[in-house]
Design a protein around this motif. Structure first.
Motif, PDB file in Angstrom:
ATOM      1  N   VAL A  65      64.012  -8.566 -75.462  1.00 38.16           N
ATOM      2  CA  VAL A  65      64.027  -7.635 -74.013  1.00 38.16           C
ATOM      3  C   VAL A  65      62.618  -7.544 -73.677  1.00 38.16           C
ATOM      4  CG1 VAL A  65      65.704  -6.113 -74.722  1.00 38.16           C
ATOM      5  CG2 VAL A  65      63.464  -5.481 -75.486  1.00 38.16           C
ATOM      6  N   HIS A  66      62.503  -7.403 -72.314  1.00 40.70           N
ATOM      7  CA  HIS A  66      61.037  -7.163 -71.611  1.00 40.70           C
ATOM      8  C   HIS A  66      60.714  -5.558 -71.511  1.00 40.70           C
ATOM      9  CE1 HIS A  66      57.885  -8.406 -69.019  1.00 40.70           C
ATOM     10  NE2 HIS A  66      58.520  -7.393 -68.060  1.00 40.70           N
ATOM     11  N   HIS A  67      61.517  -4.813 -71.314  1.00 43.72           N
ATOM     12  CA  HIS A  67      61.114  -3.455 -71.472  1.00 43.72           C
ATOM     13  C   HIS A  67      61.782  -2.969 -72.756  1.00 43.72           C
ATOM     14  CE1 HIS A  67      61.454  -3.800 -66.937  1.00 43.72           C
ATOM     15  NE2 HIS A  67      60.398  -3.673 -67.198  1.00 43.72           N
ATOM     16  N   GLY A  68      61.059  -2.768 -73.816  1.00 40.35           N
ATOM     17  CA  GLY A  68      61.426  -2.378 -75.234  1.00 40.35           C
ATOM     18  C   GLY A  68      62.157  -1.209 -75.519  1.00 40.35           C
ATOM     19  N   SER A  98      58.599  -8.120 -75.524  1.00 37.73           N
ATOM     20  CA  SER A  98      57.587  -8.724 -74.733  1.00 37.73           C
ATOM     21  C   SER A  98      57.230  -8.602 -73.373  1.00 37.73           C
ATOM     22  CB  SER A  98      57.586 -10.372 -74.943  1.00 37.73           C
ATOM     23  OG  SER A  98      56.217 -10.781 -74.595  1.00 37.73           O
ATOM     24  N   HIS A  99      56.510  -7.664 -73.009  1.00 29.55           N
ATOM     25  CA  HIS A  99      56.221  -7.172 -71.583  1.00 29.55           C
ATOM     26  C   HIS A  99      55.104  -8.025 -71.139  1.00 29.55           C
ATOM     27  CE1 HIS A  99      54.495  -3.992 -68.799  1.00 29.55           C
ATOM     28  NE2 HIS A  99      55.775  -4.498 -68.573  1.00 29.55           N
ATOM     29  N   LEU A 100      53.773  -7.702 -70.910  1.00 33.61           N
ATOM     30  CA  LEU A 100      52.781  -8.357 -70.275  1.00 33.61           C
ATOM     31  C   LEU A 100      52.591  -9.678 -70.966  1.00 33.61           C
ATOM     32  CD1 LEU A 100      50.055  -5.686 -69.309  1.00 33.61           C
ATOM     33  CD2 LEU A 100      52.039  -6.546 -68.051  1.00 33.61           C
ATOM     34  N   SER A 180      55.367  -9.684 -60.762  1.00 32.60           N
ATOM     35  CA  SER A 180      56.726  -9.068 -60.907  1.00 32.60           C
ATOM     36  C   SER A 180      56.817  -7.630 -61.347  1.00 32.60           C
ATOM     37  CB  SER A 180      57.500 -10.065 -62.027  1.00 32.60           C
ATOM     38  OG  SER A 180      56.490  -9.783 -63.308  1.00 32.60           O
ATOM     39  N   GLY A 181      57.937  -7.007 -61.218  1.00 33.23           N
ATOM     40  CA  GLY A 181      58.139  -5.812 -61.540  1.00 33.23           C
ATOM     41  C   GLY A 181      57.549  -5.026 -60.447  1.00 33.23           C
ATOM     42  N   ALA A 182      56.828  -3.624 -61.130  1.00 38.31           N
ATOM     43  CA  ALA A 182      56.267  -2.879 -60.118  1.00 38.31           C
ATOM     44  C   ALA A 182      54.854  -3.262 -59.932  1.00 38.31           C
ATOM     45  CB  ALA A 182      56.127  -1.318 -61.073  1.00 38.31           C
ATOM     46  N   GLY A 224      63.004  -6.884 -56.060  1.00 41.95           N
ATOM     47  CA  GLY A 224      63.689  -6.219 -57.143  1.00 41.95           C
ATOM     48  C   GLY A 224      62.863  -6.078 -58.245  1.00 41.95           C
ATOM     49  N   HIS A 225      62.629  -5.010 -59.049  1.00 34.78           N
ATOM     50  CA  HIS A 225      62.280  -4.977 -60.252  1.00 34.78           C
ATOM     51  C   HIS A 225      62.741  -5.687 -61.258  1.00 34.78           C
ATOM     52  CE1 HIS A 225      59.612  -2.366 -62.929  1.00 34.78           C
ATOM     53  NE2 HIS A 225      59.835  -3.447 -63.748  1.00 34.78           N
ATOM     54  N   TYR A 226      64.120  -5.777 -61.291  1.00 39.02           N
ATOM     55  CA  TYR A 226      65.074  -6.307 -62.234  1.00 39.02           C
ATOM     56  C   TYR A 226      65.031  -7.886 -61.883  1.00 39.02           C
ATOM     57  CZ  TYR A 226      69.170  -7.769 -64.824  1.00 39.02           C
ATOM     58  OH  TYR A 226      70.015  -8.308 -65.639  1.00 39.02           O
ATOM     59  N   THR A 228      63.038 -10.010 -60.554  1.00 37.78           N
ATOM     60  CA  THR A 228      61.856 -10.631 -60.665  1.00 37.78           C
ATOM     61  C   THR A 228      61.625 -10.630 -62.322  1.00 37.78           C
ATOM     62  OG1 THR A 228      60.518  -8.331 -60.298  1.00 37.78           O
ATOM     63  CG2 THR A 228      61.041 -10.114 -58.572  1.00 37.78           C
ATOM     64  N   GLU A 229      62.262  -9.831 -63.017  1.00 40.80           N
ATOM     65  CA  GLU A 229      61.918  -9.896 -64.446  1.00 40.80           C
ATOM     66  C   GLU A 229      63.049 -10.641 -65.269  1.00 40.80           C
ATOM     67  OE1 GLU A 229      60.128  -5.922 -65.292  1.00 40.80           O
ATOM     68  OE2 GLU A 229      58.091  -7.095 -64.604  1.00 40.80           O
ATOM     69  N   THR A 230      64.129 -11.268 -64.555  1.00 41.33           N
ATOM     70  CA  THR A 230      65.064 -11.930 -65.385  1.00 41.33           C
ATOM     71  C   THR A 230      64.604 -13.402 -65.804  1.00 41.33           C
ATOM     72  OG1 THR A 230      65.759 -12.883 -63.174  1.00 41.33           O
ATOM     73  CG2 THR A 230      66.853 -10.718 -64.173  1.00 41.33           C
TER      74      THR A 230
HETATM   75 ZN   LIG Z   1      58.971  -4.350 -65.460  1.00 41.68          ZN
END
Ligand SMILES: [Zn+2]
Length: 257
Positions: A65-68, A98-100, A180-182, A224-226, A228-230
């Protein structure tokens, strides 16, 4: 069969997980281990009940996942939080987040892949954060309306909507940046100004960023936050699937944002 620690160690090195700065709640790396060997990899943008349920349905026992799991900070393990943990433990599913490190990865990253998705070639970096850059930037000569149309159809694929600040029909995008995201914030808008960026592509941003954009000859595309992070988690799952000869799939669980 491959143990989750072997996959996690490989991913940590690939993504530079341990040396990449991030927000404390990101807690990059293996967030929950399991006992049995990994038989399948599911990826999702968010750690959610939908993602876990689908991982179970398709017999994956590693969830990327990106947002854990700890994105919302410390909270009571009751209600939905308890239920998610129960599902993971009962089905022996491990979680890697894994985020940044994933946003900024040069081949598997959300930002470089979003640029490619929109037909842009990333040539530089963008979005500085604690000594690193998370985003990408580049030069182009394309009608902003054409670029916006590409972003619109991309957002739609994930049940999202593109929003843009007002721009003239004849406007052309010559210097662009992506985060991406916020991705629209005080920091990124300042940096866009310094770099003379004319088009900024982000997931989302606060309302004031649109006012700032119009007054600073900047067009912002909020895709879109979602959506752009797919791209990053999918690419990571496919990469790990290939590397460890495991089936991998993406769980599409759009948030509407
Ligand atoms: Zn995000």
């Amino acid at each position: 069969m491959t143990a989750v620690h072997e996959i996690a160690e490989y991913a940590d090195e690939l993504l530079l997980s341990k040396i990449t700065p991030d927000f404390p709640n990101a807690l990059n790396g293996l967030q929950l281990e399991n006992r049995s060997g990994i038989t399948g990899i599911a990826s999702a943008v968010d750690f959610s009940t939908r993602a876990i349920t689908e991982a179970i349905a398709k017999s994956a026992n590693l969830l990327l996942v990106h947002h854990g799991m700890f994105w919302e900070g410390s909270k009571h393990l009751t209600g939905p939080s308890y239920n998610k943990l129960r599902l993971l433990l009962e089905n022996d599913i491990a979680v890697y987040s894994s985020h940044l490190p994933l946003d900024r990865h040069p081949t598997l990253g959300n930002n470089v892949l979003l640029a490619r998705q929109l037909g842009l070639e990333a040539g530089g970096s963008f979005a500085r954060f604690e000594g690193i850059s998370i985003g990408v930037s580049g030069e182009s000569d394309i009608e902003t309306a054409v670029l916006a149309e590409r972003a619109r159809s991309f957002a739609k694929t994930f049940d999202g909507e593109l929003r843009t600040t007002p721009f003239e029909k004849t406007r052309r995008t010559k210097r662009w940046a992506i985060c991406s995201g916020a991705g629209a914030s005080t920091e990124t808008l300042t940096e866009a100004g310094e770099m003379k960026i004319d088009t900024l592509i982000v997931g989302e941003g606060p309302h004031w960023t649109a006012v700032h954009a119009e007054e600073n000859d900047l067009t912002i595309l909020y895709a879109g936050h979602y959506a752009t992070e797919t791209l990053g988690v999918r690419a990571l799952a496919d990469h790990l699937g290939e590397r460890f000869a495991l089936p991998s799939f993406f769980v599409n669980a759009p948030t509407g944002l």
